[in-house]
Design an enzyme around this catalytic site. Structure first.
Site, short mmCIF file in Angstrom:
data_model
loop_
_atom_site.label_atom_id
_atom_site.label_comp_id
_atom_site.label_asym_id
_atom_site.label_seq_id
_atom_site.Cartn_x
_atom_site.Cartn_y
_atom_site.Cartn_z
CD GLU A 26 -2.54 1.69 0.35
OE1 GLU A 26 -3.41 0.93 -0.07
OE2 GLU A 26 -2.30 2.83 -0.16
N GLY B 231 -19.21 4.96 1.66
CA GLY B 231 -20.41 5.17 2.48
C GLY B 231 -20.97 3.93 3.15
N GLY B 232 -20.36 2.77 2.93
CA GLY B 232 -20.79 1.56 3.63
C GLY B 232 -22.10 0.96 3.14
NE ARG C 206 -24.07 6.43 -6.91
CZ ARG C 206 -23.15 5.77 -6.21
NH1 ARG C 206 -22.05 5.34 -6.82
NH2 ARG C 206 -23.33 5.54 -4.94
CD GLU D 94 -12.83 3.55 -8.44
OE1 GLU D 94 -12.78 3.46 -7.20
OE2 GLU D 94 -12.94 4.64 -9.04
CB ILE E 119 -19.26 -2.82 -1.14
CG1 ILE E 119 -19.01 -1.41 -0.58
CG2 ILE E 119 -18.87 -3.89 -0.12
CD1 ILE E 119 -19.63 -1.15 0.80
#
Ligand code: ADP
Length: 512
Positions: free
Chosen positions: A71, A84-85, A340, A481, A497
């Protein structure tokens, strides 16, 4: 040229073409095993510590493989930890409990509608087939969810879970703990991946990294400008998983793909969402898919930096149980529950950034009571959501023609009652009969922000990265992504997710 198979010949041509496009010399750009001295070796090297990287890491390490996650940032979790979970799970237990009928076909058709038909449907099929399994994987690894089924814009039915702490960190943290408990699992932060290393057959056999790397978000495009850190070569005996996320924070690369994404434009992404790792994948022949499709998320606020804390109010209260108006006219201008892309495009049309004029999202107290209380209280404390006793006061605050606003509310409330939105086709059955009538009223200014890059490398259903011949590049997997095609032109909310975790798991299951 005699000893090159057709596959390698085409691959090297593609690499050459890609290199020329990037202004690089093909021979110099691709690093070969015979030219490096390994400093360390693992079975599996995973690039990136978000949902995709962690899911791949746990699955691979549980198979007994020796795994390292690298990372580049000082903290783990990338965009996933600030996500946002919200997690779409078609055919879930929670849907059954709430009497919601869903199907694989309905999920796929919702995604394809939002994706303008550009979706690679075989990847969506995997998501539908594995969704419940993926959800259970997170629960087994310690993630917790609210007993609350959400409806996200563009989905025909409520099918979205919400993490107990209302953030993606509610999945990232337990997954990271789970990974680190495994004896054969290593995490290296401040370690930046730079390039893949191939053997003579074209297999990915390792990576070049820089340890002690310090990300500098003041740079325009950190990946290509920052030369700091100590160079090392890590061998990956079974393969490499690219899980480096998207490039919404890469001011150079994003504008190249979508000229509307000018550097001044805000993004919800963490600063490390840059394109360097993706470009390195192109250098070794990974097939690019739909790189120019960038998603702008419509339920953000221009009065907050980055992700902010108003999204739940906008998406779950105002857009669902209230409406959004153009402050210049006091009128609605879109179907607040469209996907969206449709909503962001409609907002762009009425925003006048120079005049600081942004749409106003509002709802009443019955709608606001549907929220998890902190999703209303916290943004009210910071002043980005405001409370009003009357629509006149609301209109005055945002300089909306008051009479027009009241007429809009009356007309909208009529649509709630009749069940048909004659103006924009909002699916009124999803408003549960809630009108904009019971004070106090709540409102915020709205704006779209750069959120997700739909494009990336092409993978197959086993998460193998494909080359220009549609063949897997040996030793090379990708998830999340950084991959392209699944969502087509526009990803439905709460499908990230599902996508990142599912293909991360698949990469971890298949590698080697
Ligand atoms: P996803 O949702 O697809 O899992 P995330 O954004 O959550 O994506 O995670 C991707 C992670 O990859 C981020 O933490 C990011 O900092 C990291 N990353 C991106 N590029 C590199 C790189 N070149 N080297 C190491 N890590 C990287």
């Amino acid at each position: 040229m005699k000893d090159l198979s057709r596959r390698n010949f085409v691959k090297m041509s593609a690499v050459g073409a890609g290199m020329m496009a990037l202004g690089m010399n093909a021979d110099a750009a691709v690093m070969k095993e015979k030219d490096v001295k390994w400093d360390e070796d693992f079975d599996v090297v995973i690039i990136g510590s978000g949902f995709a990287g962690l899911a791949a890491g746990i699955k691979a390490a549980k198979r007994g493989l020796n795994v390292v996650i690298i990372e580049k940032m000082g903290r783990i979790g990338g965009n996933s930890v600030v996500n946002g979970g919200i997690f779409a799970v078609p055919n879930s237990e929670l849907q059954k409990k709430n009497g919601v009928k869903d199907s694989k076909e309905l999920f796929i058709s919702d995604c394809v509608k939002a994706g303008l038909g550009l979706n690679h449907v075989e990847l969506l099929e995997v998501l539908a087939d594995r969704a419940v399994d993926t959800f259970n994987f997170t629960v087994e690894n310690g993630a917790k969810y609210l007993d609350k089924l959400l409806l996200e814009g563009g989905h025909s039915v409520p099918r979205t879970y919400y993490t107990a702490n209302t953030s993606g960190s509610g999945i990232v943290q337990p997954l990271m703990e789970s990974f680190q408990k495994l004896p054969n699992a290593t995490v290296k932060t401040r370690t930046k991946f730079d390039d893949f290393i191939l053997d003579d057959s074209g297999r990915v056999v390792g990576v070049q990294v820089r340890e002690n790397y310090r990300f500098d978000n003041k740079l325009f495009s950190d990946d290509r400008e920052n030369k700091g850190g100590d160079k090392k070569f890590i061998k990956a005996k079974k393969g490499v998983v690219l899980a480096s996320g998207g490039f919404c924070s890469d001011k150079f690369f994003r504008k190249l793909q979508d000229p509307r994404a000018v550097p001044e434009f805000d993004t919800t992404n963490h600063p490390g969402a840059t394109a360097g790792a993706l470009i390195s994948a192109f250098k070794v022949g990974a097939l690019p898919v739909q790189i120019g499709w960038i998603q702008y998320i419509p339920y953000k606020c221009p009065d907050e930096k980055g992700n902010g804390i108003t999204s739940k109010f906008a998406a779950q209260a105002s857009f669902r149980y209230g409406f959004s108006v153009d402050p210049k006219t006091g009128k609605r201008y879109m179907n607040e529950l469209a996907d969206r892309k449709i909503r962001a495009d409609a907002m762009f049309k009425i925003i006048d950034a120079k005049a600081n004029s942004y749409p106003i999202n509002l709802c009443d107290s019955v709608a606001a009571a549907k929220l998890v209380p902190s999703d209303l209280e916290n943004p009210m404390k910071s002043g980005v959501i405001k409370k009003f006793d009357t629509l006149d006061e609301l209109a005055k605050e945002y300089k909306i023609p008051a009479e027009e606003l009241k007429k809009t509310a009356e007309r909208y409330n009529g649509f709630v009652k009749s069940g048909v939105d004659e103006d924009f086709g909002k699916p009124m059955k999803l408003t549960d009969g809630i009108t904009v009538a019971t004070p106090p009223f709540y409102a915020m200014r709205g704006a779209p922000k750069l959120h997700h890059t739909m494009g990336g490398v092409k993978i197959n259903t086993k998460a193998q990265v494909l080359d220009i011949n549609d063949e897997p590049i040996p030793g090379f997997y990708a998830a999340g992504e950084v991959t392209g095609g699944t969502h087509g032109a526009s990803r439905l909310g709460s499908c990230a997710i599902l996508d990142c975790l599912t293909f991360g798991m698949i990469a971890g299951e298949n590698i080697g």
